[in-house]
Design a protein around this motif. Structure first.
Motif, short mmCIF file in Angstrom:
data_model
loop_
_atom_site.label_atom_id
_atom_site.label_comp_id
_atom_site.label_asym_id
_atom_site.label_seq_id
_atom_site.Cartn_x
_atom_site.Cartn_y
_atom_site.Cartn_z
N THR A 92 -21.41 -11.41 2.39
CA THR A 92 -20.18 -12.14 3.13
C THR A 92 -19.06 -11.21 3.19
N PRO A 93 -19.21 -9.87 3.87
CA PRO A 93 -18.32 -8.89 3.94
C PRO A 93 -17.00 -9.33 4.51
N GLU A 94 -17.21 -10.49 5.34
CA GLU A 94 -15.87 -11.15 6.13
C GLU A 94 -14.99 -11.99 5.24
N GLN A 95 -15.59 -12.27 4.13
CA GLN A 95 -14.77 -13.22 3.06
C GLN A 95 -13.36 -12.49 2.61
N GLN A 96 -12.27 -13.48 2.95
CA GLN A 96 -10.90 -12.62 2.54
C GLN A 96 -10.56 -13.19 1.14
N LEU A 97 -9.94 -12.18 0.49
CA LEU A 97 -9.57 -12.22 -0.85
C LEU A 97 -8.28 -12.08 -1.09
N PRO A 98 -7.71 -12.53 -2.01
CA PRO A 98 -6.09 -12.47 -2.33
C PRO A 98 -5.61 -11.18 -2.81
N TRP A 99 -6.02 -9.94 -2.54
CA TRP A 99 -5.53 -8.80 -3.03
C TRP A 99 -4.14 -8.59 -3.15
N ALA A 100 -3.41 -9.13 -2.20
CA ALA A 100 -1.89 -8.78 -1.94
C ALA A 100 -1.09 -9.81 -3.26
N GLU A 101 -1.73 -10.87 -3.64
CA GLU A 101 -1.32 -11.91 -4.49
C GLU A 101 -1.29 -11.23 -5.88
N LEU A 102 -2.49 -10.28 -6.13
CA LEU A 102 -2.80 -9.62 -7.24
C LEU A 102 -2.18 -8.29 -7.35
N GLY A 103 -1.21 -7.89 -6.60
CA GLY A 103 -0.45 -6.91 -6.52
C GLY A 103 -0.84 -5.39 -5.81
#
Length: 765
Positions: free
Chosen positions: A21-32
């Protein structure tokens, strides 16, 4: 009791799922993480990270853990170390704490770190866990902790929020340290409105050990087992390093309260004794405390420093909260936890010691030779990374920096304000100085700390440095002092850092200890501000240069950035701790005189240096240049102080720094409640200054000493041989309970003491 798993099932983001699932978005910004940092993680892995991997990279690549904005400058501490400076250094920068050889097979490990942001959000727990975290760094080196210190900075003393912070932070430090049975032997307390939204809570701990007991944080030995022990993992402290300690405060953002850890000092006390028994019996091959970044840090650093591979089953982690996701378990900064590497042969002995101390533990996995850190959840792979990319090969930024355009104007604005003259005005000025928030007695705070528990404290606040006996048989001991002056560093960051080192070095020498090594906690605003970054770069350059000149290496420390609110940064505040060594603490020198008739000498030269001073601060002025620093003179002064103390030529010594001669004389007289007759006219004539300057100048490289009459000839010969300026300015007068500055004013000690001690109780009692 061995292991326990949670029955909670999650929709787990496995490595296999991430590949599909390479397209799945992850909350990288929220984690800094920044977008470019997230893309780099993708490049390293060759795919998108799993949620657990994202959690690991986010905390380990945070400013607090990776030093990504500061490491290009911090390299100077290693680059400028000479072979002579390494003579007594057993473990240097890069481990949990530095280790210094102090003789007779004994070693000392010490380090200072920050817990600034958590202490603003939740003062009690923030400060308490700051103490707990630095103590575990000391434990992890194989040492028994023997003392702590706390340099503190608060906002304006009369600001409505300052009382909340002072009460909570002081109670947290005292509550945790007292419960551990560790004496708090020193530190600083400064009030300045620039710290209103960003108080500084720096914590130092020191431990003692034999050379053969040194332990390092690495996971070596393929097949050796990995074990987590101590407190259970909970939801407190999740994201503390990446979210709380690595960005500025902003009222528009969500509350950061969940990111503050919760401490249990009684659990840590048991952990200390448990670890020391493990070390004594040679049970562990490597050990790492769990502080910032929790399990993410411990697993990746142990693996990276060792064979390079580790396999862990995360479901075996003992939890306080079964609802935690795998990513939250990896990021949690719950306190009182350690991770160790144990051979299979020693597993039974390890379990026996855990059972003896009633400490919970869980076997998580083993050391491998794969070069990969593999973490599974219920047998499904959720982390598959090269541990070096997590722990050591994170981003490195060469942040742009530039000298502030406003600095020329500030430096040109030398103090030209109120300069009292005449006896009554000078007397009133001394009372005003000694009752001011920064110069007043800190007894209201330090009396909440146990300074003498364990029975080895030889000196503590309000003496110039804390002194602890290491070996009861020989009297071998150490002295420690921490110092910084944010106003000096604001005026000139390069010289401000050098001045901080010089003061701590001088304070250690006044007790009679030979300065030997340095730790530092560098507190600054946002590294994304080029002017703040210039202040940081100049401070590091200044400190590295000064360490080289004085011959004392930096053994480790901490960088705390983003100490600013709403775009307003704190003053650059490089806190410098200096460690000194005694052959015998019985010869330590206190900061106050006691014996009637002893001669009082002023060592050093006094110049018209009031810029950045406490007096200028009381007049609302901050401009000009800080005092001139002569490091060769500081070395000579230290040699005189150390040799005079060792040979019994002085009975008291007090450095001159903030508040100048007026503060030094007042504090020396109040230390044991013994007065003195002082003459400053000859000083004024010799150095070409007026009485006010003589009393309030903050010229460096100076100290006041009390010399027995029988030792005056020897003492003067020593100063003459070193061509160091000294002047006999008075005599101890035990009968006259006053500070009598002859020809100018007489200040009864009772009046001085009342003014000195009333300030903090008035605001906080």
């Amino acid at each position: 009791m061995t292991t326990e798993t949670t029955s909670k099932k999650f929709n787990i983001d496995t490595v296999e799922h991430a590949e599909q699932t390479p397209e799945q978005q992850l909350p990288w910004a929220e984690l800094g993480l920044k977008e470019n940092e997230y893309q780099r993680v993708v490049e390293i892995l060759g795919r998108r990270p799993t949620a657990a991997e994202l959690a690991m990279y986010s905390v380990m690549w945070s400013e607090h853990c990776s030093y990504k904005s500061s490491k290009v400058h911090l390299r100077q501490f290693g680059d400028k170390v000479t072979d002579a400076m390494k003579e007594h250094l057993l473990v240097g920068i890069g481990e949990n704490a530095g280790v210094v050889d102090i003789g007779d097979g004994w070693a000392v490990t010490f380090k200072v770190e920050s817990h600034n942001h958590p202490s603003f959000v939740e003062p009690y727990q923030g400060a308490a866990t700051g103490v707990g975290g630095i103590v575990r760094d000391i434990i992890s080196m194989g040492a028994r902790p023997v003392a702590v210190m706390d340099p503190l900075r608060f906002g304006a003393i009369d600001h409505p929020d300052t009382a909340r912070l002072v009460h909570g932070i002081v109670a947290g430090i005292g509550g945790y340290g007292n419960s551990l049975g560790l004496p708090n032997i020193g530190g600083e307390v400064v009030f300045d409105s620039v710290y209103q939204g960003n108080p500084l809570v720096n914590a130092l701990a020191v431990g003692v050990l034999r050379h053969e007991d040194i332990r390092l944080a690495n996971a070596s030995g393929v097949g050796n087992r990995v074990v987590l022990f101590g407190a259970r993992t909970g939801g407190d402290g999740i994201g503390g390093a990446s979210v709380l300690a690595s960005e500025s405060f902003d009222d528009a953002k969500p509350s950061k309260r969940p990111a503050v850890q919760v401490g249990d000092p009684f659990a840590e006390k048991v952990l200390i004794e448990c670890c020391l028994e493990l070390f004594k019996n040679g049970i562990v091959e490597g050990i790492q405390d769990l502080g910032a970044a929790g399990i993410s840090c411990a697993t990746s650093e142990l693996a990276s420093n060792g064979e390079g591979g580790m396999h862990v089953e995360l479901t075996d982690v003992l939890l306080r909260d079964p609802s935690l996701t795998p990513g939250e378990i990896l990021m949690s900064e719950s306190q009182e936890r350690m991770m160790a590497v144990v051979t299979p042969e020693n597993a039974g002995a390890f379990e026996a010691i855990m059972d003896k101390w009633s400490v919970e533990y869980s076997w998580l996995g083993e050391v491998t030779d794969t070069g990969r850190l593999i973490i599974e959840w219920d047998g499904e792979k959720i982390v598959d990374v090269d541990p070096r990319t997590v722990a050591h090969d994170g981003p490195v930024y060469e942040r742009p920096y530039s000298r502030p355009e406003w600095l020329d104007g500030v430096q040109a604005d030398s103090f030209a304000g109120d300069r009292p003259s005449g006896g009554e005005q000078l007397k009133s000025a001394v009372l005003e100085l000694m009752s001011s928030p920064n110069m007043c007695s800190k007894d209201w705070i330090t009396n909440q700390y146990d300074r003498f528990v364990q029975g080895n404290t030889a000196l503590a606040m309000p003496d110039d440095a804390g002194v602890v006996r290491v070996d009861e048989e020989t009297g071998l001991g150490i002295a420690l002092s921490t110092d910084a002056n944010g106003r000096y560093s604001y005026l000139n960051p390069y010289d401000g850092a050098r001045l901080a080192l010089a003061e701590a070095y001088r304070n250690v020498a006044t007790t009679g200890a030979q300065p030997m090594a340095v730790t530092d906690c560098l507190n600054f605003g946002s590294p994304e501000d080029p002017e703040v970054m210039w202040q940081f770069a100049e401070s590091v350059r200044g400190l590295a240069d000064a360490c080289q000149d004085l011959g004392v290496p930096v053994t480790g420390g901490n960088v705390s950035l983003y100490n600013q609110t709403g775009g307003v940064a704190i003053h650059p505040t490089p806190v410098v701790g200096v460690l000194g060594v005694f052959d015998d603490v019985a010869r330590r020198t206190p900061s106050g005189w006691r014996e009637d008739g002893q001669a009082i000498y002023l060592l050093g030269t006094t110049r018209n240096e009031l810029d950045g001073s406490e007096w200028a601060n009381l007049r609302g002025h901050l401009g000009g240049q800080p005092p001139v620093l002569d490091l060769q003179a500081e070395k000579t002064l230290a040699a005189i102080l150390v040799n005079s103390s060792r040979d019994g030529m002085i009975d008291a010594a007090h450095d001159l720094s903030e508040g100048g001669l007026a503060a030094a004389l007042s504090e020396a007289a109040l230390r044991f409640g013994v007065g003195a007759r002082i003459g400053i006219d000859e000083l004024c004539e010799r150095d070409g200054i007026d009485p006010f300057t003589a009393l309030f100048s903050e010229s460096q490289g100076r100290a006041v000493v009390a010399v027995p009459r029988s030792e005056e000839v020897r003492f003067n010969d020593m100063c003459t041989a070193r061509n160091f300026p000294r002047l006999r300015i008075g005599v101890v007068d035990a009968e006259n309970q006053a500070l009598d500055v002859q020809g100018h004013f007489t200040l009864p000690l009772a009046e001085l003491k009342e003014a000195h001690e009333a300030t903090l109780p008035k605001h906080f009692a």
